[in-house]
Design a protein around this motif. Structure first.
Motif, PDB file in Angstrom:
ATOM      1  N   ILE A  60      -9.832   8.499  -4.922  1.00 26.86           N
ATOM      2  CA  ILE A  60      -9.029   7.852  -5.970  1.00 26.86           C
ATOM      3  C   ILE A  60      -8.258   6.661  -5.395  1.00 26.86           C
ATOM      4  O   ILE A  60      -8.277   5.563  -5.954  1.00 26.86           O
ATOM      5  CB  ILE A  60      -8.041   8.876  -6.592  1.00 26.86           C
ATOM      6  CG1 ILE A  60      -8.802   9.967  -7.349  1.00 26.86           C
ATOM      7  CG2 ILE A  60      -7.026   8.185  -7.490  1.00 26.86           C
ATOM      8  CD1 ILE A  60      -9.354   9.544  -8.676  1.00 26.86           C
ATOM      9  N   VAL A 115      -3.462   6.858  14.595  1.00 24.47           N
ATOM     10  CA  VAL A 115      -1.995   6.915  14.648  1.00 24.47           C
ATOM     11  C   VAL A 115      -1.534   8.224  15.291  1.00 24.47           C
ATOM     12  O   VAL A 115      -0.643   8.238  16.141  1.00 24.47           O
ATOM     13  CB  VAL A 115      -1.403   6.769  13.227  1.00 24.47           C
ATOM     14  CG1 VAL A 115       0.096   6.995  13.243  1.00 24.47           C
ATOM     15  CG2 VAL A 115      -1.722   5.394  12.668  1.00 24.47           C
ATOM     16  N   THR A 161       0.807  -1.211   0.000  1.00 26.04           N
ATOM     17  CA  THR A 161       0.000   0.000   0.000  1.00 26.04           C
ATOM     18  C   THR A 161       0.847   1.270   0.000  1.00 26.04           C
ATOM     19  O   THR A 161       0.436   2.280  -0.566  1.00 26.04           O
ATOM     20  CB  THR A 161      -0.943   0.033   1.214  1.00 26.04           C
ATOM     21  OG1 THR A 161      -0.159  -0.163   2.385  1.00 26.04           O
ATOM     22  CG2 THR A 161      -1.994  -1.040   1.123  1.00 26.04           C
ATOM     23  N   ALA A 162       2.043   1.213   0.602  1.00 24.02           N
ATOM     24  CA  ALA A 162       2.891   2.406   0.615  1.00 24.02           C
ATOM     25  C   ALA A 162       3.313   2.774  -0.804  1.00 24.02           C
ATOM     26  O   ALA A 162       3.367   3.956  -1.168  1.00 24.02           O
ATOM     27  CB  ALA A 162       4.123   2.173   1.484  1.00 24.02           C
ATOM     28  N   VAL A 163       3.602   1.748  -1.623  1.00 22.58           N
ATOM     29  CA  VAL A 163       3.983   1.990  -3.011  1.00 22.58           C
ATOM     30  C   VAL A 163       2.798   2.605  -3.764  1.00 22.58           C
ATOM     31  O   VAL A 163       2.938   3.616  -4.455  1.00 22.58           O
ATOM     32  CB  VAL A 163       4.456   0.689  -3.690  1.00 22.58           C
ATOM     33  CG1 VAL A 163       4.798   0.941  -5.146  1.00 22.58           C
ATOM     34  CG2 VAL A 163       5.646   0.103  -2.953  1.00 22.58           C
ATOM     35  N   ALA A 180      -0.092   9.517  -5.378  1.00 21.63           N
ATOM     36  CA  ALA A 180       0.162  10.916  -5.022  1.00 21.63           C
ATOM     37  C   ALA A 180       0.976  11.594  -6.122  1.00 21.63           C
ATOM     38  O   ALA A 180       0.715  12.744  -6.488  1.00 21.63           O
ATOM     39  CB  ALA A 180       0.893  10.998  -3.683  1.00 21.63           C
ATOM     40  N   ILE A 237       2.488   6.361  -2.711  1.00 25.61           N
ATOM     41  CA  ILE A 237       3.371   7.390  -3.276  1.00 25.61           C
ATOM     42  C   ILE A 237       3.159   7.522  -4.791  1.00 25.61           C
ATOM     43  O   ILE A 237       3.268   8.606  -5.337  1.00 25.61           O
ATOM     44  CB  ILE A 237       4.876   7.154  -2.949  1.00 25.61           C
ATOM     45  CG1 ILE A 237       5.421   5.901  -3.607  1.00 25.61           C
ATOM     46  CG2 ILE A 237       5.125   7.119  -1.454  1.00 25.61           C
ATOM     47  CD1 ILE A 237       6.949   5.872  -3.621  1.00 25.61           C
ATOM     48  N   VAL A 238       2.822   6.409  -5.457  1.00 28.33           N
ATOM     49  CA  VAL A 238       2.608   6.485  -6.908  1.00 28.33           C
ATOM     50  C   VAL A 238       1.362   7.302  -7.229  1.00 28.33           C
ATOM     51  O   VAL A 238       1.395   8.200  -8.073  1.00 28.33           O
ATOM     52  CB  VAL A 238       2.484   5.071  -7.515  1.00 28.33           C
ATOM     53  CG1 VAL A 238       2.128   5.168  -8.983  1.00 28.33           C
ATOM     54  CG2 VAL A 238       3.771   4.315  -7.338  1.00 28.33           C
ATOM     55  N   PRO A 248      -8.160   6.010  10.415  1.00 30.55           N
ATOM     56  CA  PRO A 248      -6.916   5.311  10.799  1.00 30.55           C
ATOM     57  C   PRO A 248      -5.763   6.279  11.088  1.00 30.55           C
ATOM     58  O   PRO A 248      -4.981   6.055  12.013  1.00 30.55           O
ATOM     59  CB  PRO A 248      -6.618   4.447   9.568  1.00 30.55           C
ATOM     60  CG  PRO A 248      -7.943   4.202   8.950  1.00 30.55           C
ATOM     61  CD  PRO A 248      -8.708   5.475   9.159  1.00 30.55           C
ATOM     62  N   GLY A 276     -10.885   1.054   6.533  1.00 35.76           N
ATOM     63  CA  GLY A 276      -9.699   0.833   7.358  1.00 35.76           C
ATOM     64  C   GLY A 276      -8.392   1.130   6.654  1.00 35.76           C
ATOM     65  O   GLY A 276      -7.333   1.056   7.263  1.00 35.76           O
ATOM     66  N   GLU A 277      -8.452   1.446   5.356  1.00 29.79           N
ATOM     67  CA  GLU A 277      -7.232   1.598   4.567  1.00 29.79           C
ATOM     68  C   GLU A 277      -6.387   2.775   5.066  1.00 29.79           C
ATOM     69  O   GLU A 277      -6.884   3.811   5.454  1.00 29.79           O
ATOM     70  CB  GLU A 277      -7.601   1.794   3.089  1.00 29.79           C
ATOM     71  CG  GLU A 277      -6.435   1.972   2.155  1.00 29.79           C
ATOM     72  CD  GLU A 277      -5.432   0.823   2.182  1.00 29.79           C
ATOM     73  OE1 GLU A 277      -5.806  -0.285   2.573  1.00 29.79           O
ATOM     74  OE2 GLU A 277      -4.276   1.061   1.825  1.00 29.79           O
ATOM     75  N   TYR A 278      -5.065   2.570   5.031  1.00 29.20           N
ATOM     76  CA  TYR A 278      -4.165   3.583   5.571  1.00 29.20           C
ATOM     77  C   TYR A 278      -3.080   3.949   4.550  1.00 29.20           C
ATOM     78  O   TYR A 278      -3.033   5.067   4.044  1.00 29.20           O
ATOM     79  CB  TYR A 278      -3.542   3.047   6.862  1.00 29.20           C
ATOM     80  CG  TYR A 278      -2.538   3.947   7.517  1.00 29.20           C
ATOM     81  CD1 TYR A 278      -2.934   5.136   8.122  1.00 29.20           C
ATOM     82  CD2 TYR A 278      -1.190   3.602   7.550  1.00 29.20           C
ATOM     83  CE1 TYR A 278      -2.003   5.960   8.736  1.00 29.20           C
ATOM     84  CE2 TYR A 278      -0.259   4.420   8.166  1.00 29.20           C
ATOM     85  CZ  TYR A 278      -0.665   5.600   8.753  1.00 29.20           C
ATOM     86  OH  TYR A 278       0.249   6.403   9.370  1.00 29.20           O
ATOM     87  N   GLY A 279      -2.250   2.959   4.213  1.00 28.06           N
ATOM     88  CA  GLY A 279      -1.047   3.221   3.414  1.00 28.06           C
ATOM     89  C   GLY A 279      -1.276   3.920   2.091  1.00 28.06           C
ATOM     90  O   GLY A 279      -0.588   4.894   1.775  1.00 28.06           O
ATOM     91  N   ILE A 324      -2.718   7.904   2.839  1.00 29.73           N
ATOM     92  CA  ILE A 324      -2.122   9.036   3.558  1.00 29.73           C
ATOM     93  C   ILE A 324      -1.217   9.925   2.710  1.00 29.73           C
ATOM     94  O   ILE A 324      -1.042  11.091   3.013  1.00 29.73           O
ATOM     95  CB  ILE A 324      -1.354   8.577   4.817  1.00 29.73           C
ATOM     96  CG1 ILE A 324      -0.333   7.521   4.455  1.00 29.73           C
ATOM     97  CG2 ILE A 324      -2.294   8.088   5.887  1.00 29.73           C
ATOM     98  CD1 ILE A 324       0.712   7.328   5.542  1.00 29.73           C
ATOM     99  N   PHE A 325      -0.646   9.374   1.625  1.00 32.73           N
ATOM    100  CA  PHE A 325       0.252  10.201   0.818  1.00 32.73           C
ATOM    101  C   PHE A 325      -0.510  11.179  -0.069  1.00 32.73           C
ATOM    102  O   PHE A 325      -0.050  12.268  -0.356  1.00 32.73           O
ATOM    103  CB  PHE A 325       1.155   9.317  -0.046  1.00 32.73           C
ATOM    104  CG  PHE A 325       2.065   8.444   0.755  1.00 32.73           C
ATOM    105  CD1 PHE A 325       3.252   8.955   1.273  1.00 32.73           C
ATOM    106  CD2 PHE A 325       1.729   7.133   1.020  1.00 32.73           C
ATOM    107  CE1 PHE A 325       4.093   8.153   2.039  1.00 32.73           C
ATOM    108  CE2 PHE A 325       2.564   6.326   1.773  1.00 32.73           C
ATOM    109  CZ  PHE A 325       3.745   6.836   2.282  1.00 32.73           C
TER     110      PHE A 325
END
Lengths: 291, 275
Positions: free
Chosen positions: B143, B232, B105-107, B113, B110-111, B228, B208-211, B214-215
């Motif tokens: 999105i 944090v 999810t982090a990838v 964003a 950032i993509v 979420p 519940g989605e986070y990663g 947030i970007f």
């Protein structure tokens, strides 16, 4: 009169078959439009992101890419991610096999409740999956003081990362095996036992060959999530560079520091992992013969 | 099941399952419940009723609803095209639908964003032509949530469409129904339970989605701060009580959805069982 009526009824009698055919299929223009919408949507949302990862990872050339990957912090993050997967995937695989064996080969009370509980982590937000371990082992948590007195670190350290990852990847293997082993039945295993095979021999010669593709499928998905988990791990990690940053966390830290090449170089490794996972997954689905 | 008497390994298998399940899942999850018992009812209501928390629930639920709805519409089209039509590259496109499951999810975060920020490939286009800014706005959250919802919808609908009995379509056609009538009166009612399941699945995952969020979200309190993230934030500010109360509320809502989805799936199976 007759002659005029004839031609006009003729199209009417031949019409039903064409209207039926046209009622069973969309007109060509609509088909093409729908395919265009679907593929356009897939391209924008799925293909483009993968291309963007590569574009930004190599934006300053191959040299800068390798430099970013060979940085000590990146290498430490890769190592921690591999370590996490190396611990969590085998543990959850072992659990998945044991749980599937108990649930599909025996009758006992509370079986359906147990099956539901195994799936529970999938419906918990990743952030909450991290918070619960902070509540247990953090400074203000239940075991916080005891752990501090005994100089044991769980939260903001590697054990916390492993626990949170165990939690989020918990159901993957069990979930693949339970329906398959249910469907398989146990006739073959009973036959092996009645022919005098030992329990382990029966498991390795009969059960395992029958479940191997589903097992690999579960392990594959479990591994992908273990290496890629972000939310849960982010809560328990503390983001200590070179120490408690997994690769996804390293992506976040680099990105927030405006190290675009570094962030996307690390992201490209994870994207590569995702692509390999998808390819293997498709192969395994083909092997299993479903879909 | 009398035959299972001879099957070996019941005690070790079940014993290990129960111990491992308790250690990794049940005990950690129950801490959240026990920890909230330390809160008085008034404290709980004060935390949950605070303006910032309520706003974050509105943002999370609102964007999850919109995203699930949009993903459902496109998901039906994608599933339909994948099951009913054949075209060049179909297998490739069908396989890539699972990307949001496989991509960390982090990838994704950032993509997305990068693509939708005002200088990004699509962000610049949308801003210049329509004056719409996506990134760092609530729209950005939508999105990101559409992205993670795609496989839920498509993978829930595909098997139902695949198993759909086409003789029903033929029967309707022979009675003179048009293609549109067949779709609205025969096909759609039959895939509707699955569509509702898909909608609920993507909604509950999205909340519940986070990663991935947030970007791109901008994370402005009251405007684009999701639940979420607020959990944090509270945790990082050592507001353990606040984090616990919000997390418990989220957890209860998730369980409610789990229950609802199980009911929906039961309905889907009944529906397709009757065919």
């Amino acid at each position: 009169m007759h002659a005029i009526v004839q031609p006009s009824t003729k199209p009417l009698t031949s019409n039903p078959s064409t209207t039926i055919r046209s009622a069973l299929q969309e007109p060509l223009w609509l088909k093409i439009t729908l395919i265009a919408i679907a593929l356009g949507f897939i391209f924008l949302f799925l293909c483009l992101p993968l291309l963007i990862v590569l574009f930004h990872a190599f934006a300053k050339g191959v040299g800068a890419y390798w430099e970013a990957i060979l940085q000590p912090d990146t290498l430490a993050a890769i190592k921690l991610t591999l370590l996490t997967a190396l611990v969590t995937v085998p543990a959850n695989t072992l659990f998945g096999i044991a749980a599937a064996w108990a649930i599909t080969r025996f009758e006992f009370r509370g079986k359906s409740l147990l099956t539901t509980l195994i799936d529970l982590p999938f419906s918990v937000s990743p952030v909450i999956s991290g918070v619960i371990f902070v509540l247990l082992f953090g400074m203000q948590g239940y075991f916080g003081e005891w752990l501090r007195d005994h100089d044991i670190k769980i939260v903001f350290a590697i054990p916390g990362i492993i626990l949170a990852t165990l939690f989020v990847t918990f159901p993957f293997v069990a979930r693949q095996l339970i329906p398959l082993m249910q469907e398989m039945g146990n006739e073959e295993e009973e036959a092996a036992l009645s022919l005098g095979a030992s329990s382990w021999k029966m498991f390795f010669k009969v059960t395992l060959p029958n479940i191997k593709w589903a097992l690999l499928y579960g392990v594959l998905l479990c591994n992908a999530r273990a290496m890629g988990e972000f939310g849960a791990v982010s809560v328990v990690s503390g983001h200590i560079r070179g120490l408690t940053n997994t690769l996804p966390l390293h992506v976040e830290v680099s990105y927030n520091d405006y190290q675009t090449v570094g962030a996307f170089a690390s992201a490209s490794i994870l994207a590569g992992l995702a692509v390999v996972t998808l390819v293997l997954k498709t192969l395994l689905e083909w092997k299993q013969g479903n879909r | 099941m009398s035959q299972s008497q001879i099957m070996p390994g019941f005690r070790p298998a079940l014993g290990f399952t129960l111990v491992y399940l308790s250690l990794i899942v049940l005990i950690p999850l129950s801490t959240l419940v026990f920890k909230s018992f330390q809160l008085s009812w008034d404290d709980y209501l004060r935390i949950i009723g605070s303006k910032r928390v309520l706003a974050s629930f509105r943002v999370s639920f609102g964007s999850a609803l919109i995203a699930a709805a949009i993903a459902s519409v496109f998901g039906v089209i994608v599933a339909w095209v994948m099951v009913r039509y054949s075209f060049f590259g179909r297998k490739f496109f069908d396989a890539i639908i699972d990307l949001p499951f496989a991509l960390p999810t982090a990838v994704a975060g950032i993509v997305l964003a990068t693509i939708f920020q005002p200088t990004g490939v699509l962000g610049k286009f949308l801003l210049d032509t329509f004056g719409i800014q996506v990134a760092f706005k609530p729209l950005g959250i939508v999105i990101a949530l559409i992205f993670i919802s795609i496989p839920f919808v498509v993978r829930t609908l595909e098997p139902v469409l695949l198993e759909f009995d086409t003789t029903m379509e033929e029967a309707a056609a022979s009675m003179g129904a048009s293609r549109w009538q067949i779709f609205t009166k025969v096909i759609f009612p039959n895939i509707f339970p699955a569509l509702l399941t898909a909608f609920a699945l993507s909604f509950s995952r999205s909340v519940g989605e986070y990663g991935s969020v947030i970007f791109i979200a901008g994370n402005l309190p009251f405007v684009s701060e999701i639940v979420p993230l607020l959990i944090v934030t509270k945790l990082e500010q050592y507001e353990i009580e606040g984090a616990t109360a919000i997390a418990l509320t989220m957890l209860l809502i998730s369980f409610l959805f789990l229950f609802l989805i199980n009911l929906l799936q039961l309905w889907t199976h009944k529906r397709s069982g009757q065919l």
